[in-house]
Design a protein around this motif. Structure first.
Motif, PDB file in Angstrom:
ATOM      1  N   VAL A 117       0.843  -1.209   0.000  1.00  0.00           N
ATOM      2  CA  VAL A 117       0.000   0.000   0.000  1.00  0.00           C
ATOM      3  C   VAL A 117       0.870   1.248   0.000  1.00  0.00           C
ATOM      4  CG1 VAL A 117      -2.029  -1.066   1.017  1.00  0.00           C
ATOM      5  CG2 VAL A 117      -0.242  -0.206   2.541  1.00  0.00           C
ATOM      6  N   GLY A 118       2.067   1.140  -0.580  1.00  0.00           N
ATOM      7  CA  GLY A 118       2.993   2.260  -0.652  1.00  0.00           C
ATOM      8  C   GLY A 118       2.542   3.330  -1.635  1.00  0.00           C
ATOM      9  N   PRO A 119       3.320   4.420  -1.742  1.00  0.00           N
ATOM     10  CA  PRO A 119       2.877   5.580  -2.528  1.00  0.00           C
ATOM     11  C   PRO A 119       2.973   5.398  -4.039  1.00  0.00           C
ATOM     12  CG  PRO A 119       5.077   5.947  -1.629  1.00  0.00           C
ATOM     13  CD  PRO A 119       4.576   4.661  -1.038  1.00  0.00           C
ATOM     14  N   TRP A 188       3.364   7.698   5.519  1.00  0.00           N
ATOM     15  CA  TRP A 188       2.836   8.984   5.039  1.00  0.00           C
ATOM     16  C   TRP A 188       3.890  10.073   5.192  1.00  0.00           C
ATOM     17  CZ3 TRP A 188      -1.023   5.526   5.263  1.00  0.00           C
ATOM     18  CH2 TRP A 188      -2.208   5.776   4.550  1.00  0.00           C
ATOM     19  N   ILE A 189       4.503  10.117   6.355  1.00  0.00           N
ATOM     20  CA  ILE A 189       5.491  11.169   6.622  1.00  0.00           C
ATOM     21  C   ILE A 189       6.667  11.063   5.652  1.00  0.00           C
ATOM     22  CG2 ILE A 189       7.150  12.007   8.334  1.00  0.00           C
ATOM     23  CD1 ILE A 189       5.017  11.128  10.478  1.00  0.00           C
ATOM     24  N   ASP A 190       7.178   9.850   5.458  1.00  0.00           N
ATOM     25  CA  ASP A 190       8.301   9.654   4.529  1.00  0.00           C
ATOM     26  C   ASP A 190       7.919  10.047   3.103  1.00  0.00           C
ATOM     27  OD1 ASP A 190       9.702   8.709   6.673  1.00  0.00           O
ATOM     28  OD2 ASP A 190       9.933   6.657   5.942  1.00  0.00           O
ATOM     29  N   THR A 191       6.688   9.708   2.730  1.00  0.00           N
ATOM     30  CA  THR A 191       6.225  10.007   1.366  1.00  0.00           C
ATOM     31  C   THR A 191       6.200  11.508   1.108  1.00  0.00           C
ATOM     32  OG1 THR A 191       4.934   7.974   1.164  1.00  0.00           O
ATOM     33  CG2 THR A 191       4.257   9.834  -0.213  1.00  0.00           C
ATOM     34  N   PHE A 192       5.622  12.272   2.030  1.00  0.00           N
ATOM     35  CA  PHE A 192       5.516  13.714   1.782  1.00  0.00           C
ATOM     36  C   PHE A 192       6.838  14.440   2.010  1.00  0.00           C
ATOM     37  CE2 PHE A 192       1.095  12.694   1.515  1.00  0.00           C
ATOM     38  CZ  PHE A 192       0.660  13.569   0.530  1.00  0.00           C
ATOM     39  N   ASN A 193       7.698  13.874   2.832  1.00  0.00           N
ATOM     40  CA  ASN A 193       9.060  14.411   2.902  1.00  0.00           C
ATOM     41  C   ASN A 193       9.772  14.222   1.562  1.00  0.00           C
ATOM     42  OD1 ASN A 193       9.326  15.548   5.481  1.00  0.00           O
ATOM     43  ND2 ASN A 193       9.705  13.557   6.424  1.00  0.00           N
ATOM     44  N   ALA A 194       9.573  13.037   0.954  1.00  0.00           N
ATOM     45  CA  ALA A 194      10.200  12.756  -0.347  1.00  0.00           C
ATOM     46  C   ALA A 194       9.692  13.708  -1.423  1.00  0.00           C
ATOM     47  CB  ALA A 194       9.928  11.307  -0.752  1.00  0.00           C
ATOM     48  N   LYS A 315      12.084   6.330  -3.678  1.00  0.00           N
ATOM     49  CA  LYS A 315      13.086   6.120  -2.629  1.00  0.00           C
ATOM     50  C   LYS A 315      12.467   5.681  -1.300  1.00  0.00           C
ATOM     51  CE  LYS A 315      13.669  10.822  -0.751  1.00  0.00           C
ATOM     52  NZ  LYS A 315      14.655  11.890  -0.524  1.00  0.00           N
ATOM     53  N   VAL A 316      11.171   5.936  -1.124  1.00  0.00           N
ATOM     54  CA  VAL A 316      10.492   5.451   0.085  1.00  0.00           C
ATOM     55  C   VAL A 316      10.586   3.929   0.154  1.00  0.00           C
ATOM     56  CG1 VAL A 316       8.267   5.275   1.287  1.00  0.00           C
ATOM     57  CG2 VAL A 316       8.919   7.429   0.163  1.00  0.00           C
ATOM     58  N   PHE A 317      10.422   3.270  -0.988  1.00  0.00           N
ATOM     59  CA  PHE A 317      10.512   1.804  -1.043  1.00  0.00           C
ATOM     60  C   PHE A 317      11.957   1.337  -0.815  1.00  0.00           C
ATOM     61  CE2 PHE A 317       6.772   2.946  -3.478  1.00  0.00           C
ATOM     62  CZ  PHE A 317       5.846   1.989  -3.132  1.00  0.00           C
ATOM     63  N   ASP A 318      12.901   2.115  -1.312  1.00  0.00           N
ATOM     64  CA  ASP A 318      14.310   1.738  -1.174  1.00  0.00           C
ATOM     65  C   ASP A 318      14.810   1.885   0.260  1.00  0.00           C
ATOM     66  OD1 ASP A 318      14.414   1.253  -3.909  1.00  0.00           O
ATOM     67  OD2 ASP A 318      15.042   3.312  -4.374  1.00  0.00           O
ATOM     68  N   PHE A 320      12.702   2.254   3.215  1.00  0.00           N
ATOM     69  CA  PHE A 320      11.814   1.883   4.327  1.00  0.00           C
ATOM     70  C   PHE A 320      12.349   0.632   5.028  1.00  0.00           C
ATOM     71  CE2 PHE A 320       7.946   1.036   6.666  1.00  0.00           C
ATOM     72  CZ  PHE A 320       7.389   2.293   6.833  1.00  0.00           C
ATOM     73  N   PRO A 321      12.389   0.633   6.373  1.00  0.00           N
ATOM     74  CA  PRO A 321      12.967  -0.502   7.106  1.00  0.00           C
ATOM     75  C   PRO A 321      12.243  -1.826   6.831  1.00  0.00           C
ATOM     76  CG  PRO A 321      12.579   1.359   8.565  1.00  0.00           C
ATOM     77  CD  PRO A 321      11.931   1.687   7.264  1.00  0.00           C
ATOM     78  N   GLY A 322      13.028  -2.838   6.469  1.00  0.00           N
ATOM     79  CA  GLY A 322      12.478  -4.189   6.354  1.00  0.00           C
ATOM     80  C   GLY A 322      11.952  -4.580   4.998  1.00  0.00           C
ATOM     81  N   PHE A 323      11.789  -3.623   4.077  1.00  0.00           N
ATOM     82  CA  PHE A 323      11.269  -3.979   2.752  1.00  0.00           C
ATOM     83  C   PHE A 323      12.258  -4.910   2.045  1.00  0.00           C
ATOM     84  CE2 PHE A 323       8.287  -0.144   1.670  1.00  0.00           C
ATOM     85  CZ  PHE A 323       7.484  -0.501   2.737  1.00  0.00           C
ATOM     86  N   THR A 324      11.706  -5.884   1.314  1.00  0.00           N
ATOM     87  CA  THR A 324      12.531  -6.760   0.497  1.00  0.00           C
ATOM     88  C   THR A 324      13.229  -5.943  -0.597  1.00  0.00           C
ATOM     89  OG1 THR A 324      11.020  -8.614   0.852  1.00  0.00           O
ATOM     90  CG2 THR A 324      12.483  -8.762  -1.048  1.00  0.00           C
ATOM     91  N   PRO A 325      14.519  -6.207  -0.840  1.00  0.00           N
ATOM     92  CA  PRO A 325      15.182  -5.505  -1.950  1.00  0.00           C
ATOM     93  C   PRO A 325      14.398  -5.689  -3.248  1.00  0.00           C
ATOM     94  CG  PRO A 325      16.791  -6.724  -0.649  1.00  0.00           C
ATOM     95  CD  PRO A 325      15.438  -7.112  -0.123  1.00  0.00           C
ATOM     96  N   ASN A 326      14.263  -4.622  -3.989  1.00  0.00           N
ATOM     97  CA  ASN A 326      13.553  -4.625  -5.272  1.00  0.00           C
ATOM     98  C   ASN A 326      12.044  -4.879  -5.141  1.00  0.00           C
ATOM     99  OD1 ASN A 326      16.020  -4.245  -6.690  1.00  0.00           O
ATOM    100  ND2 ASN A 326      16.426  -6.445  -6.534  1.00  0.00           N
ATOM    101  N   VAL A 327      11.479  -4.640  -3.955  1.00  0.00           N
ATOM    102  CA  VAL A 327      10.037  -4.864  -3.795  1.00  0.00           C
ATOM    103  C   VAL A 327       9.244  -3.924  -4.708  1.00  0.00           C
ATOM    104  CG1 VAL A 327       9.721  -3.268  -1.841  1.00  0.00           C
ATOM    105  CG2 VAL A 327       8.164  -5.218  -2.133  1.00  0.00           C
ATOM    106  N   TYR A 328       9.749  -2.721  -4.928  1.00  0.00           N
ATOM    107  CA  TYR A 328       9.062  -1.776  -5.816  1.00  0.00           C
ATOM    108  C   TYR A 328       8.956  -2.350  -7.221  1.00  0.00           C
ATOM    109  CZ  TYR A 328       8.011   2.515  -8.399  1.00  0.00           C
ATOM    110  OH  TYR A 328       7.424   3.455  -9.209  1.00  0.00           O
ATOM    111  N   GLU A 329      10.061  -2.905  -7.712  1.00  0.00           N
ATOM    112  CA  GLU A 329      10.071  -3.499  -9.053  1.00  0.00           C
ATOM    113  C   GLU A 329       9.121  -4.692  -9.123  1.00  0.00           C
ATOM    114  OE1 GLU A 329      12.738  -2.462  -7.435  1.00  0.00           O
ATOM    115  OE2 GLU A 329      13.376  -0.836  -8.766  1.00  0.00           O
ATOM    116  N   LYS A 330       9.077  -5.482  -8.067  1.00  0.00           N
ATOM    117  CA  LYS A 330       8.172  -6.645  -8.040  1.00  0.00           C
ATOM    118  C   LYS A 330       6.714  -6.199  -8.126  1.00  0.00           C
ATOM    119  CE  LYS A 330      11.305  -9.543  -5.303  1.00  0.00           C
ATOM    120  NZ  LYS A 330      11.550 -10.147  -3.972  1.00  0.00           N
ATOM    121  N   LEU A 331       6.379  -5.164  -7.381  1.00  0.00           N
ATOM    122  CA  LEU A 331       5.008  -4.650  -7.422  1.00  0.00           C
ATOM    123  C   LEU A 331       4.689  -4.047  -8.789  1.00  0.00           C
ATOM    124  CD1 LEU A 331       4.885  -3.024  -3.874  1.00  0.00           C
ATOM    125  CD2 LEU A 331       3.337  -4.812  -4.691  1.00  0.00           C
TER     126      LEU A 331
END
Length: 341
Positions: A117-119, A188-194, A315-318, A320-331
């Motif tokens: 449910v990322g940005p 949310w905070i990380d997203t709007f900071n980005a 970069k939020v996906f890159d 964020f603590p604990g996310f699997t590497p390349n999770v953004y690309e997988k999604l």
């Protein structure tokens, strides 16, 4: 005379003891009858007028009808019972309890649920439901089960979120330094900071007064909140970022789930899944109704440069603590499968 008194006392004692015995039996029978129906409490934070409550309640009614005398679902709206993190903890403890909450809250245990449910991921509801049906998400659900959380649904949507301000937001640069209300959530905070904004975490209950007093420049929310909270009286512009899709998942303890019979599990899963479909159809209808209302009351829509927004929030996906590497690309790969059909 003393003998008669003794007999009288003994007789009274016997009657009293007998009465207590039968009363005790009656209480025991009552308890046994109650125990035959297992009560499962369902907690969420939605108001009773909102589709998620309406359709979760419909599912509960159908389950109760089909499993009468065996299982009874009791739905508690408006955060009447523990919700958010506290609710997931109850699930993990094996309580007879169901939590209906954003998938990011089980992201504390399987982080990629937060990525789900990322940005700036989805352009439509269908894209999201296609991804939740994918092997990628089914694997996440297995990981959740290993932690003690059975996912019954991820699909109770309540709308895309957009940016409400006094001016058009088209390019990322337009957000620079703007104080925007966001929920108290790292995502949310990380997203709007980005995006270069100045996110201000506060409860929704304080948002209207903060807008009135110009403590904040704007907020981000769904069409329903724009309409129901009459935000059109405070800010006139809606920038159609669709930066997050609001969605609720339904979670129960694996211990509780495994204690049900096959038939009970089938009924519960069938009704929860069917109600999610009805919920989402209603959301599409309500979106049009709420949009019509806010336009009628003077709000204007504008498109944003979504490609630029996606680039900035990647970069939020890159990070964020604990996310699997390349999770953004997988999604993205899962979403492209839908878009390329």
């Amino acid at each position: 005379m003393n003998f008669k008194r003794s007999v009288f006392k003994f007789t009274n004692f016997s009657v009293l003891a007998g009465s207590l015995f039968f009363m005790g039996c009656g209480e025991k029978d009552k308890t046994t009858d109650t125990q035959k129906t297992r009560v499962i409490k369902v907690s969420h934070v939605f108001q009773t007028s909102e589709p998620t409550h309406i359709y979760i309640s419909e599912a509960a009614d159908k389950i109760n009808e089909k499993l009468k005398g065996e299982i009874e679902f009791q739905v508690y709206p408006n955060g009447e019972l523990p919700s958010y993190k506290d609710a997931i903890e109850l699930v993990l403890r094996g309580s007879d309890f169901i939590s209906v909450v954003d998938p990011s809250y089980i992201g504390d245990y399987v982080p990629d649920f937060t990525a789900l449910v990322g940005p700036m991921l989805y352009n439509s509801y269908d894209e999201y439901t296609a991804v939740t049906s994918s092997d990628f998400v089914k694997d996440l659900e297995k990981q959740a089960e290993a932690k003690g959380i059975k996912v019954l649904s991820l699909d109770y949507m309540f709308g895309f979120r957009h940016i409400v301000t006094g001016k058009e937001i088209v390019e990322v640069e337009d957000l620079k330094g703007m104080k925007l209300r966001v929920p108290s959530s790292k995502l949310w905070i990380d997203t709007f900071n980005a995006l270069g904004a100045n996110p201000v975490a506060m409860p929704w209950s304080e948002t209207v007064s903060a807008l009135q007093q110009k403590v904040i420049d704007g907020t981000e929310t769904t069409y329903s909140f724009m309409s129901n909270s009459k935000l059109y009286e405070l800010r006139k512009n809606v920038s159609l970022s669709g930066h997050f899709l609001g969605t609720g998942g339904v979670y129960i303890s694996t211990k509780v789930w495994d204690s049900f019979t096959d038939e009970q599990r089938e009924v519960i899963q069938e009704e929860i899944s069917a109600a999610a479909i009805r919920n989402n159809k209603k959301i599409v209808e309500l979106d049009e109704s709420f949009k019509s209302d806010i336009v009628k009351n003077g709000m204007k829509f504008n498109e944003v440069n979504k490609v630029a927004f996606q680039e900035k929030t990647k970069k939020v996906f890159d990070e964020f603590p604990g996310f699997t590497p390349n999770v953004y690309e997988k999604l993205q790969n899962e979403i492209l499968k839908v878009r390329n059909k």
